[in-house]
Design a protein around this motif. Sequence first.
Motif, mmCIF file in Angstrom:
data_model
loop_
_atom_site.group_PDB
_atom_site.id
_atom_site.type_symbol
_atom_site.label_atom_id
_atom_site.label_comp_id
_atom_site.label_asym_id
_atom_site.label_seq_id
_atom_site.Cartn_x
_atom_site.Cartn_y
_atom_site.Cartn_z
ATOM 1 N N TYR A 64 -21.249 42.551 -40.233
ATOM 2 C CA TYR A 64 -22.465 41.746 -40.235
ATOM 3 C C TYR A 64 -23.701 42.644 -40.207
ATOM 4 O O TYR A 64 -23.646 43.782 -39.756
ATOM 5 C CB TYR A 64 -22.520 40.849 -38.989
ATOM 6 N N LEU A 78 -23.641 38.406 -44.089
ATOM 7 C CA LEU A 78 -22.278 38.903 -44.279
ATOM 8 C C LEU A 78 -22.284 39.602 -45.635
ATOM 9 O O LEU A 78 -22.390 38.954 -46.673
ATOM 10 C CB LEU A 78 -21.271 37.761 -44.267
ATOM 11 N N GLN A 85 -13.862 36.021 -41.199
ATOM 12 C CA GLN A 85 -15.206 35.637 -40.777
ATOM 13 C C GLN A 85 -15.415 34.127 -40.829
ATOM 14 O O GLN A 85 -16.515 33.633 -40.590
ATOM 15 C CB GLN A 85 -16.257 36.361 -41.616
#
Lengths: 113, 118
Positions: A64, A78, A85
Amino acid sequence: DVKVTQSSRYLVKRTGEKVFLECVQDMDHENMFWYRQDPGLGLRLIYFSYDVKMKEKGDIPEGYSVSREKKERFSLILESASTNQTSMYLCATERGTGDEKLFFGSGTQLSVL
Amino acid sequence: AQKVTQAQTEISVVEKEDVTLDCVYETRDTTYYLFWYKQPPSGELVFLIRRNSFDEQNEISGRYSWNFQKSTSSFNFTITASQVVDSAVYFCALSEANYGGSQGNLIFGKGTKLSVKP
């Protein structure tokens, strides 16, 4: 009342896509946070910011990044989404005077396929 | 290392019953803060209480009460005469005073899902 707005309630993306999650607050709070929430794991801090253009890593920053160009907006990025995720992402704000509580947005449920 | 343990994953009660949600924490700091947040089905976490490590007085707010005991590192939450609207996931959290006093860098427990049936 403080309003913390997350741009999407539900989001579906594909593996490898670049994903932006936006959070906007309307009460001039100094501090902003990104958490992710997973079943059985509770909430975990990804990144936070105490000032414009300032960022600090939380407990799980890998994969991130964040951006805070304006005080009211804190974006979670992202760079290349992966299936691990997939999660609920929660933005929170805090006034920043040291006697605080967090105000949370309603969350973005991100699914990465 | 800091840690928050909520041993009860799910609790189900019938309306008007009293229910206690347990929270045990670990920290090496002498100055720290404990919190409870409520997450209703809508998803938005709502702040319930903040307590600092120097204040062991129990707190009561309507049907809600909190018992802070440093000797057992616990910060338990009791709902008296539960109602259906109390159904939610409840999180206990710990913060150590740093970054100018911000408590945003929280360590959360895994949460307790409370279901109150009519």
